[in-house]
Design a protein around this motif. Structure first.
Motif, PDB file in Angstrom:
ATOM      1  N   GLN A  17      32.464 -20.472 -15.053  1.00 35.73           N
ATOM      2  CA  GLN A  17      33.339 -21.267 -14.196  1.00 35.73           C
ATOM      3  C   GLN A  17      34.697 -21.451 -14.863  1.00 35.73           C
ATOM      4  OE1 GLN A  17      30.970 -24.837 -13.695  1.00 35.73           O
ATOM      5  NE2 GLN A  17      29.811 -23.963 -11.999  1.00 35.73           N
ATOM      6  N   GLY A  18      35.739 -21.533 -14.041  1.00 36.19           N
ATOM      7  CA  GLY A  18      37.072 -21.835 -14.552  1.00 36.19           C
ATOM      8  C   GLY A  18      37.762 -20.703 -15.273  1.00 36.19           C
ATOM      9  N   THR A  19      37.336 -19.452 -15.031  1.00 39.84           N
ATOM     10  CA  THR A  19      37.988 -18.321 -15.690  1.00 39.84           C
ATOM     11  C   THR A  19      37.945 -17.083 -14.806  1.00 39.84           C
ATOM     12  OG1 THR A  19      38.064 -16.941 -17.687  1.00 39.84           O
ATOM     13  CG2 THR A  19      35.885 -17.583 -16.880  1.00 39.84           C
ATOM     14  N   THR A  20      38.963 -16.242 -14.956  1.00 37.29           N
ATOM     15  CA  THR A  20      39.016 -14.952 -14.259  1.00 37.29           C
ATOM     16  C   THR A  20      38.856 -13.795 -15.239  1.00 37.29           C
ATOM     17  OG1 THR A  20      41.439 -14.921 -14.469  1.00 37.29           O
ATOM     18  CG2 THR A  20      40.514 -15.875 -12.455  1.00 37.29           C
ATOM     19  N   ARG A  21      38.664 -14.116 -16.517  1.00 42.65           N
ATOM     20  CA  ARG A  21      38.553 -13.075 -17.536  1.00 42.65           C
ATOM     21  C   ARG A  21      37.135 -12.517 -17.623  1.00 42.65           C
ATOM     22  NH1 ARG A  21      41.217 -16.466 -22.354  1.00 42.65           N
ATOM     23  NH2 ARG A  21      40.320 -18.152 -21.095  1.00 42.65           N
ATOM     24  N   ASP A  22      37.001 -11.400 -18.330  1.00 43.55           N
ATOM     25  CA  ASP A  22      35.685 -10.807 -18.552  1.00 43.55           C
ATOM     26  C   ASP A  22      34.831 -11.753 -19.391  1.00 43.55           C
ATOM     27  OD1 ASP A  22      36.335  -8.521 -17.151  1.00 43.55           O
ATOM     28  OD2 ASP A  22      37.009  -7.433 -18.935  1.00 43.55           O
ATOM     29  N   VAL A  23      33.562 -11.847 -19.022  1.00 46.01           N
ATOM     30  CA  VAL A  23      32.622 -12.737 -19.698  1.00 46.01           C
ATOM     31  C   VAL A  23      31.495 -11.903 -20.286  1.00 46.01           C
ATOM     32  CG1 VAL A  23      30.949 -14.596 -19.347  1.00 46.01           C
ATOM     33  CG2 VAL A  23      33.164 -14.690 -18.209  1.00 46.01           C
ATOM     34  N   GLU A  80      24.247 -17.558 -24.742  1.00 48.02           N
ATOM     35  CA  GLU A  80      25.665 -17.736 -25.037  1.00 48.02           C
ATOM     36  C   GLU A  80      26.537 -17.024 -24.009  1.00 48.02           C
ATOM     37  OE1 GLU A  80      26.299 -16.274 -28.952  1.00 48.02           O
ATOM     38  OE2 GLU A  80      24.798 -17.593 -29.867  1.00 48.02           O
ATOM     39  N   MET A  81      27.621 -17.682 -23.644  1.00 51.13           N
ATOM     40  CA  MET A  81      28.647 -17.083 -22.797  1.00 51.13           C
ATOM     41  C   MET A  81      29.928 -17.008 -23.621  1.00 51.13           C
ATOM     42  SD  MET A  81      30.350 -18.467 -19.227  1.00 51.13           S
ATOM     43  CE  MET A  81      31.583 -19.516 -20.038  1.00 51.13           C
ATOM     44  N   GLU A  82      30.438 -15.802 -23.825  1.00 54.28           N
ATOM     45  CA  GLU A  82      31.641 -15.616 -24.628  1.00 54.28           C
ATOM     46  C   GLU A  82      32.803 -15.202 -23.730  1.00 54.28           C
ATOM     47  OE1 GLU A  82      30.745 -12.782 -27.636  1.00 54.28           O
ATOM     48  OE2 GLU A  82      29.263 -14.057 -28.642  1.00 54.28           O
ATOM     49  N   VAL A  83      33.935 -15.899 -23.876  1.00 56.67           N
ATOM     50  CA  VAL A  83      35.136 -15.571 -23.104  1.00 56.67           C
ATOM     51  C   VAL A  83      36.358 -16.072 -23.861  1.00 56.67           C
ATOM     52  CG1 VAL A  83      34.874 -17.678 -21.725  1.00 56.67           C
ATOM     53  CG2 VAL A  83      36.331 -15.843 -20.891  1.00 56.67           C
TER      54      VAL A  83
END
Length: 291
Positions: free
Chosen positions: A123-129, A158-161
């Motif tokens: 949530q809250g991002t348009t970048r690759d995750v 884990e979610m990395e962004v």
């Protein structure tokens, strides 16, 4: 001879003048550019904007609430949104679009039965995750954030962004076969509770969660052979994943003696929805025989 010497001196002066002018001409011919035309950063992070060649000018921001920039081109994210960072030199302006985000993971913790799946989202991002499981033998996660519960245990997904890591704690419970032969002690549209077993120190209930949300079952009172005990004499608080069945255990204190010889059991449990889609309520249990 003097005429030749004069020509030679004049030629040397012309060549010297051309050499002295070359750096200025080369610099004038270099097109000034920013190293980035657009960039996305996380709130609180910093990024460096730079020029491909030296030129005097001033850094400016179109919105200080979103991003600020110092005299060296360091941009810091201040609040969600987009703004323009400008470098002004002479009558020219170079612009970089800066977008500031605050990424988050959709769930901080989930409880699953072995064999179930659960979808996490960024949530809250348009970048690759990028998704990663701490232990794939307990639960794996695919590139889209879909968790596959494998075996009993606790892990972190884990979610990395954007250079940051966000965590979801995953508890996987052992899959339980629903026992039709066990007596029902309570049932409504959300749960069906059956008496499962009793020993000297514990009593177990089998709970089938009929809802699409995680439920928490807590103890209120327990009645053993007609004698009532409040929750100061036992501990019971457990979660049941949506549309799943699990065993919950009530642990007795030392004052409850000889529970393994109990002939009948009843009491009141408490059903809680942590998502607050309905109000918590008491579930009075039918008194049933333990044998």
């Amino acid at each position: 001879m003097k005429h030749v010497a004069k020509k030679l001196v004049a030629l040397i002066m012309v060549v010297g003048l051309m050499v002295s002018l070359m750096p200025a001409n080369v610099a004038a011919a270099t097109k000034v550019k920013l190293n980035q035309k657009s960039v996305i950063i996380t709130k609180g992070d910093e990024v460096k904007l730079s020029l491909n060649t030296y030129v005097r000018g001033t850094w400016k921001t179109s919105n200080k609430k979103i991003a600020t920039v110092d005299s060296y081109g360091y941009v810091r994210g201040r609040g969600n949104g987009s703004c323009k960072i400008k470098f002004v030199y002479g009558k020219k302006t170079l612009t970089c679009k800066v977008t500031v985000e605050t990424p988050a993971i959709s769930d901080r913790s989930v409880v699953l039965m072995a064999g179930e799946t659960y979808q996490l989202t960024a949530q809250g991002t348009t970048r690759d995750v990028y998704w990663l499981s701490e232990d794939e033998s307990i639960a794996s996660v695919d590139e889209n954030g879909l968790i596959h519960a494998m075996a009993e245990g606790y892990i972190s997904v884990e979610m990395e962004v954007g250079g940051h890591t966000y965590y979801c704690t995953v508890e996987v419970k052992k899959k339980t076969t629903y026992s039709q032969q066990k007596p029902v002690v309570y049932a409504d549209r959300n749960v069906e509770i059956r008496f499962y077993s009793i020993s000297s120190g514990t009593v177990e209930f089998e709970v089938k969660n009929l809802s699409s949300i995680e439920l928490c079952i807590q103890g209120n009172t327990i009645v053993l052979d007609g004698k009532s005990y409040d929750d100061s004499h036992f501990i019971l608080s457990d979660e049941i994943a949506p549309h799943s069945t699990g065993i919950i255990q009530m642990d007795f204190d030392d004052e409850i003696k000889g529970a393994e010889n109990t002939k009948s059991i009843g009491g009141v449990l408490h059903v809680i929805d942590w998502n607050y889609s309905f109000e918590s309520y008491d579930a009075p249990l039918y008194t049933v025989a333990t044998d």
